[in-house]
Design an enzyme around this catalytic site. Structure first.
Site, PDB file in Angstrom:
ATOM      1  N   SER A  38      -9.123 -28.971 -10.741  1.00  0.00           N
ATOM      2  CA  SER A  38      -8.349 -28.632  -9.538  1.00  0.00           C
ATOM      3  C   SER A  38      -9.169 -27.900  -8.477  1.00  0.00           C
ATOM      4  CB  SER A  38      -7.148 -27.763  -9.907  1.00  0.00           C
ATOM      5  OG  SER A  38      -7.573 -26.602 -10.590  1.00  0.00           O
ATOM      6  N   ASP A 340      -2.459 -19.280  -5.138  1.00  0.00           N
ATOM      7  CA  ASP A 340      -1.214 -19.460  -5.902  1.00  0.00           C
ATOM      8  C   ASP A 340      -1.254 -18.815  -7.286  1.00  0.00           C
ATOM      9  OD1 ASP A 340      -2.967 -21.092  -7.217  1.00  0.00           O
ATOM     10  OD2 ASP A 340      -1.847 -22.950  -6.937  1.00  0.00           O
ATOM     11  N   HIS A 343      -5.451 -20.730  -8.179  1.00  0.00           N
ATOM     12  CA  HIS A 343      -6.474 -21.263  -7.262  1.00  0.00           C
ATOM     13  C   HIS A 343      -6.693 -20.331  -6.084  1.00  0.00           C
ATOM     14  CE1 HIS A 343      -4.298 -24.616  -9.282  1.00  0.00           C
ATOM     15  NE2 HIS A 343      -5.532 -24.895  -9.640  1.00  0.00           N
TER      16      HIS A 343
END
Ligand SMILES: *[C@@H]1O[C@H](CO)[C@@H](O)[C@H](O)[C@H]1NC(C)=O
Ligand SMILES: *[C@@H]1O[C@H](CO)[C@@H](O)[C@H](O)[C@H]1NC(C)=O
Ligand SMILES: *[C@@H]1O[C@H](CO)[C@@H](O)[C@H](O)[C@H]1NC(C)=O
Length: 374
Positions: A38, A340, A343
């Site tokens: 990610s 978040d 991340h």
């Protein structure tokens, strides 16, 4: 005869000019190919359905830069986007969303949010997880690259000269392997996962070199003890468990252990592959600067509290994560490093990318970039 001479002169003149003008070469990398999770996924997970993380396809994800959710796990651009900008290349199209009109010659992104370095089987068999967020591990991504290769170049000579001027990013990958192990296991279990993870990364690098890669950037892990996820899940009453940045010592120590093992493995790879340039990207060192003095680097709301979340001391609530009911995003993400809980914000990614491209955090250093990141 005349034409022939003219051609010779022209090519001679051009060759000469090129030498003069191209120092430094205007675009040292013709293409970028990226494998990872990610931290660098520009849309593969979303394209794969994002069943276990549908909020990635909705605001506030993407609100700062793209003004729409692209599948990037941030409010805006990722490190890979800033690297592409610095080398005057387009943002990498995600492999799973490729269409005929997409230019793949300047790079493709194979990274998938949630991806692990080890295959899903490892976690199921070790009892660390019943199922994974995604099965698209490093080896699957490598398979995609091999499948796409005939569309990128044909003969060995053709591929070799093309890949010689391409940058291959292998990672960051392994962070999710450790998330599964840390959540389900204990520190012993977690440490036992390092050798197979490093081995999987090493195997991928070897395969890429065999395919023709000559310039590879291999990132280490972040100081995960500073992540809102770890700070929330492993919260401790004991002040001794925290360093002077407010991060969990055990998990930062663990990330350093992974990085040390990875660097040792890269050293061995360099000796075996003197024809390749294998660079280490020190995400840990680059990020540690703002965890240590967030305000000094523009993160006036601190580096530990998430911009987008559902409350709690780090604004990370597992039952109200960013994008879900009960969460909300901060007014100005550029003053936060954490987006978040898991991340980072575009601002933090820009900061780290600069450290890699212009700073001392890639070694040996990346080639000189023609573009300055704002
Ligand atoms: C991963 O693979 C397993 C076994 O084949 C399957 O049951 C599961 O649905 C897959 N998970 C995802 C997210 O695709
Ligand atoms: C940690 O996990 C391993 C593997 O599951 C287990 O063998 C060991 O007993 C655990 N250690 C502690 C201290 O719980
Ligand atoms: C976390 O979110 C849940 C669901 O919205 C809520 O009930 C709970 O109070 C939140 N916890 C904190 C610490 O804010």
């Amino acid at each position: 005869m005349k034409i022939y001479i003219l051609l010779v002169i022209t090519s001679f003149t051009f060759g000469f000019l090129e030498k003069v003008v191209s120092n430094p070469s205007p675009r040292p990398y013709k293409a970028i190919f990226n494998l990872g999770d990610s931290l660098s996924d520009t849309g593969n997970f979303l394209a794969s359905g994002a069943i276990l993380f549908p909020v990635i396809g909705k605001p506030p994800y993407g609100q700062t830069f793209f003004k729409r959710a692209t599948g990037r796990c941030s409010d805006g651009r990722l490190m890979i986007d800033f690297i592409a900008e610095a080398y005057e290349l387009p943002y990498l199209p995600p492999y799973l969303a490729l269409t005929k009109d997409k230019d793949i010659q300047r790079g493709v992104n194979f990274a998938v949010a949630g991806a692990t370095a080890l295959d899903a089987k490892f976690f199921i068999e070790a009892g660390l997880a019943k199922y994974l967020w995604t099965n698209n591990s490093l080896s699957i991504q490598l398979g995609w690259f091999k499948k796409l290769k005939p569309s990128l170049c044909t003969t060995k000579q053709d591929c070799d000269s093309y890949f010689k001027r391409s940058l291959f990013l292998v990672g960051e990958i392994g962070g999710n392997d450790y998330n599964y192990a840390a959540i389900a296991g204990n520190i012993t279990q977690l440490q036992a996962t390092v050798p197979p993870v490093v081995e999987a990364i090493t195997a991928a690098i070897n395969e890429l070199i065999a395919e023709g890669a000559r310039e590879l950037l291999v990132p280490g892990n972040f100081p995960i003890g500073c992540s809102a996820l770890y700070l929330t899940l492993f919260r401790s009453e004991n002040k001794e468990d925290y360093d002077d940045s407010g991060c969990l010592k055990t998990f930062n120590g663990f990330a350093e252990y992974h990085n040390k093992e990875l660097k040792l493995a890269l050293e061995t790879l360099r000796k075996k592959n003197p024809h390749a340039r294998i660079l280490y990207a020190d995400y840990y060192g680059a990020a540690k600067r703002f965890f240590h003095a967030p305000g000094h680097h523009g993160f006036t709301n601190g580096a530990l509290r998430a911009c987008c979340g559902g409350g709690g001391p780090y604004n990370f609530n597992i039952s109200a994560r960013c994008g879900h009911t009960g969460s909300k995003a901060c007014a100005d993400p550029s003053t936060y490093a954490n987006w978040d809980g898991i991340h980072l914000t575009e601002a933090a990614y820009r900061y780290i990318a600069k450290g890699l491209i212009y700073g001392p955090f890639s070694y040996p250093p990346l080639k000189i970039s023609p573009n300055k990141i704002a």
